[in-house]
Scaffold this motif. Structure first.
Motif, PDB file in Angstrom:
ATOM      1  N   LEU A 145       0.846  -1.185   0.000  1.00  0.00           N
ATOM      2  CA  LEU A 145       0.000   0.000   0.000  1.00  0.00           C
ATOM      3  C   LEU A 145       0.882   1.236   0.000  1.00  0.00           C
ATOM      4  O   LEU A 145       1.463   1.607   1.020  1.00  0.00           O
ATOM      5  CB  LEU A 145      -0.920  -0.010   1.222  1.00  0.00           C
ATOM      6  CG  LEU A 145      -1.761  -1.289   1.394  1.00  0.00           C
ATOM      7  CD1 LEU A 145      -2.672  -1.160   2.612  1.00  0.00           C
ATOM      8  CD2 LEU A 145      -2.563  -1.584   0.134  1.00  0.00           C
ATOM      9  N   GLN A 151      -3.637   3.440   1.185  1.00  0.00           N
ATOM     10  CA  GLN A 151      -3.725   2.932   2.553  1.00  0.00           C
ATOM     11  C   GLN A 151      -5.124   3.110   3.121  1.00  0.00           C
ATOM     12  O   GLN A 151      -5.686   2.193   3.722  1.00  0.00           O
ATOM     13  CB  GLN A 151      -2.667   3.620   3.416  1.00  0.00           C
ATOM     14  CG  GLN A 151      -1.254   3.171   3.077  1.00  0.00           C
ATOM     15  CD  GLN A 151      -0.183   4.068   3.623  1.00  0.00           C
ATOM     16  OE1 GLN A 151      -0.433   4.900   4.500  1.00  0.00           O
ATOM     17  NE2 GLN A 151       1.034   3.941   3.108  1.00  0.00           N
ATOM     18  N   TRP A 165      -6.869   3.084   8.966  1.00  0.00           N
ATOM     19  CA  TRP A 165      -7.152   3.828   7.745  1.00  0.00           C
ATOM     20  C   TRP A 165      -7.420   5.308   8.025  1.00  0.00           C
ATOM     21  O   TRP A 165      -7.324   6.140   7.135  1.00  0.00           O
ATOM     22  CB  TRP A 165      -8.346   3.213   7.006  1.00  0.00           C
ATOM     23  CG  TRP A 165      -9.647   3.265   7.759  1.00  0.00           C
ATOM     24  CD1 TRP A 165     -10.102   2.351   8.664  1.00  0.00           C
ATOM     25  CD2 TRP A 165     -10.653   4.277   7.665  1.00  0.00           C
ATOM     26  NE1 TRP A 165     -11.337   2.726   9.147  1.00  0.00           N
ATOM     27  CE2 TRP A 165     -11.700   3.895   8.539  1.00  0.00           C
ATOM     28  CE3 TRP A 165     -10.780   5.448   6.926  1.00  0.00           C
ATOM     29  CZ2 TRP A 165     -12.845   4.672   8.698  1.00  0.00           C
ATOM     30  CZ3 TRP A 165     -11.925   6.211   7.076  1.00  0.00           C
ATOM     31  CH2 TRP A 165     -12.943   5.818   7.947  1.00  0.00           C
ATOM     32  N   THR A 172       0.806   5.814   9.900  1.00  0.00           N
ATOM     33  CA  THR A 172       0.496   4.480   9.380  1.00  0.00           C
ATOM     34  C   THR A 172       1.773   3.696   9.109  1.00  0.00           C
ATOM     35  O   THR A 172       1.893   2.527   9.497  1.00  0.00           O
ATOM     36  CB  THR A 172      -0.332   4.594   8.089  1.00  0.00           C
ATOM     37  OG1 THR A 172      -1.523   5.326   8.352  1.00  0.00           O
ATOM     38  CG2 THR A 172      -0.715   3.218   7.570  1.00  0.00           C
ATOM     39  N   TRP A 176       3.678  -0.016  10.880  1.00  0.00           N
ATOM     40  CA  TRP A 176       3.592  -1.012   9.820  1.00  0.00           C
ATOM     41  C   TRP A 176       3.540  -2.439  10.354  1.00  0.00           C
ATOM     42  O   TRP A 176       2.871  -3.298   9.774  1.00  0.00           O
ATOM     43  CB  TRP A 176       4.762  -0.847   8.849  1.00  0.00           C
ATOM     44  CG  TRP A 176       6.116  -1.197   9.404  1.00  0.00           C
ATOM     45  CD1 TRP A 176       6.944  -0.391  10.109  1.00  0.00           C
ATOM     46  CD2 TRP A 176       6.793  -2.458   9.289  1.00  0.00           C
ATOM     47  NE1 TRP A 176       8.090  -1.050  10.450  1.00  0.00           N
ATOM     48  CE2 TRP A 176       8.025  -2.326   9.953  1.00  0.00           C
ATOM     49  CE3 TRP A 176       6.470  -3.673   8.689  1.00  0.00           C
ATOM     50  CZ2 TRP A 176       8.937  -3.365  10.036  1.00  0.00           C
ATOM     51  CZ3 TRP A 176       7.377  -4.728   8.757  1.00  0.00           C
ATOM     52  CH2 TRP A 176       8.596  -4.566   9.430  1.00  0.00           C
ATOM     53  N   CYS A 188      -0.710  -7.062   4.228  1.00  0.00           N
ATOM     54  CA  CYS A 188      -0.483  -5.688   3.766  1.00  0.00           C
ATOM     55  C   CYS A 188       0.799  -5.126   4.361  1.00  0.00           C
ATOM     56  O   CYS A 188       1.039  -5.277   5.559  1.00  0.00           O
ATOM     57  CB  CYS A 188      -1.648  -4.784   4.179  1.00  0.00           C
ATOM     58  SG  CYS A 188      -3.248  -5.233   3.487  1.00  0.00           S
ATOM     59  N   VAL A 190       2.587  -1.354   4.420  1.00  0.00           N
ATOM     60  CA  VAL A 190       2.357   0.053   4.068  1.00  0.00           C
ATOM     61  C   VAL A 190       3.696   0.734   3.795  1.00  0.00           C
ATOM     62  O   VAL A 190       4.691   0.489   4.471  1.00  0.00           O
ATOM     63  CB  VAL A 190       1.587   0.788   5.183  1.00  0.00           C
ATOM     64  CG1 VAL A 190       0.162   0.255   5.287  1.00  0.00           C
ATOM     65  CG2 VAL A 190       2.297   0.658   6.531  1.00  0.00           C
TER      66      VAL A 190
END
Length: 224
Positions: A145, A151, A165, A172, A176, A188, A190
Motif C-alpha cells: 500500500l 492505505q 485507515w 500508518t 507497519w 499488507c 504500508v
C-alpha cells in the motif's frame, strides 16, 4: 457502474475475464462522461496499470504521474527507480504482470493543482473497478500500500483493528508491523510514496531502511 467478476472461476475462464475487465478499464471514460460532482478530468484519459490473474503481489499506488501518463508505463519515473530499489527487484521482474499487479487508486493522471503538484486520484476509479479487479486475483498474497490514498481505501476494507485507515501516512507507516500482522488476507505492507520529495523523511526515519525494507524484500522475494 460496478463491474463484477465471479470470485471462483476455472483458471482459463478467469484469465479471460480479467483480460476483458482490463480491456474495459482501458476504454473507460467515466471521469470525463460521468465525473464525480461534475468535475471532469481536464485531459484525455489514459489508464495506466498492469494486471494478470496469476499475480501474487499487488502494488496499490495512488495515480500515474505525468511521465507515466506520457509513456503509458506505470512508475516510469524516478519514483519507480526508488520503488524497485526498495523491493530489490529489476525492471523485468517489476513489469512482469503475471507476478506483480500494479493497480493505482486512480488509473489516469489526475492533472496538476494550482501549485504544480499532482491532484488526488480520481474517485470514480476505485469505486468502479477495484473490487472486481481484486476478486479476479485468486493467488494474491501481498498488498503493498503505497501512499495515503491506497492505505485509506484498502485498510478500511481489510478491517484491521485500530482504524488504521484514519491515520495519516506518517503514523500508518510507523505502525507497519501492527498493520502487517493484523489486516485480513492478503497481507499488507504500508509504504510512503517513493517520490524523491520524501528524501528528507527517509533520512529522518532510518528505521524505515533498517527494519521495514528487509522484511519487505524478504516477503517479496519469497513470493517471486
Amino acid at each position: 457502474m460496478k463491474a463484477r467478476l465471479p470470485e471462483e472461476a476455472p483458471a482459463g475462464e478467469g484469465a479471460r475475464r480479467i483480460d476483458e475487465l482490463a480491456a474495459a478499464i482501458r476504454r473507460c471514460r467515466i471521469c470525463v462522461e460521468h465525473p464525480d460532482k461534475g468535475r471532469a478530468l481536464g485531459h484525455e484519459p489514459r489508464p495506466v496499470f498492469q494486471v494478470a490473474r496469476t499475480a501474487r503481489i499487488c502494488i496499490a499506488s495512488q495515480a500515474p504521474g505525468i511521465r507515466a501518463h506520457e509513456s503509458g508505463i506505470p512508475f516510469s519515473d524516478p519514483s519507480g527507480v526508488r520503488l524497485r530499489q526498495w523491493l530489490d527487484i529489476d525492471e523485468r521482474t517489476f513489469y512482469d504482470a503475471s507476478r506483480i499487479a500494479i493497480l493505482p487508486m486512480g488509473f489516469c493522471f489526475p492533472g496538476f493543482d494550482a501549485h504544480g503538484g499532482d491532484l488526488p486520484p480520481r474517485p470514480e476509479c476505485a469505486r468502479t473497478w477495484q473490487d472486481s479487479l481484486l476478486a479476479g486475483l485468486p493467488d494474491l498474497r501481498l498488498l503493498l500500500l503505497v501512499g495515503s490514498h491506497a492505505q485509506r481505501w484498502h485498510l478500511r476494507r481489510r478491517q484491521a483493528p485500530g482504524e488504521f485507515w484514519r491515520l495519516g501516512v506518517n503514523e500508518t507507516v510507523r505502525r507497519w508491523r501492527e498493520i502487517e500482522g493484523s489486516a485480513t488476507a492478503p497481507r499488507c505492507i504500508v509504504l510512503p510514496h517513493p517520490s524523491w520529495r520524501n528524501s528528507g523523511w527517509l533520512k529522518r526515519n532510518e528505521w524505515f531502511e533498517e527494519q521495514l525494507l528487509p522484511e519487505l524484500r524478504r516477503q517479496v522475494h519469497a513470493l517471486l
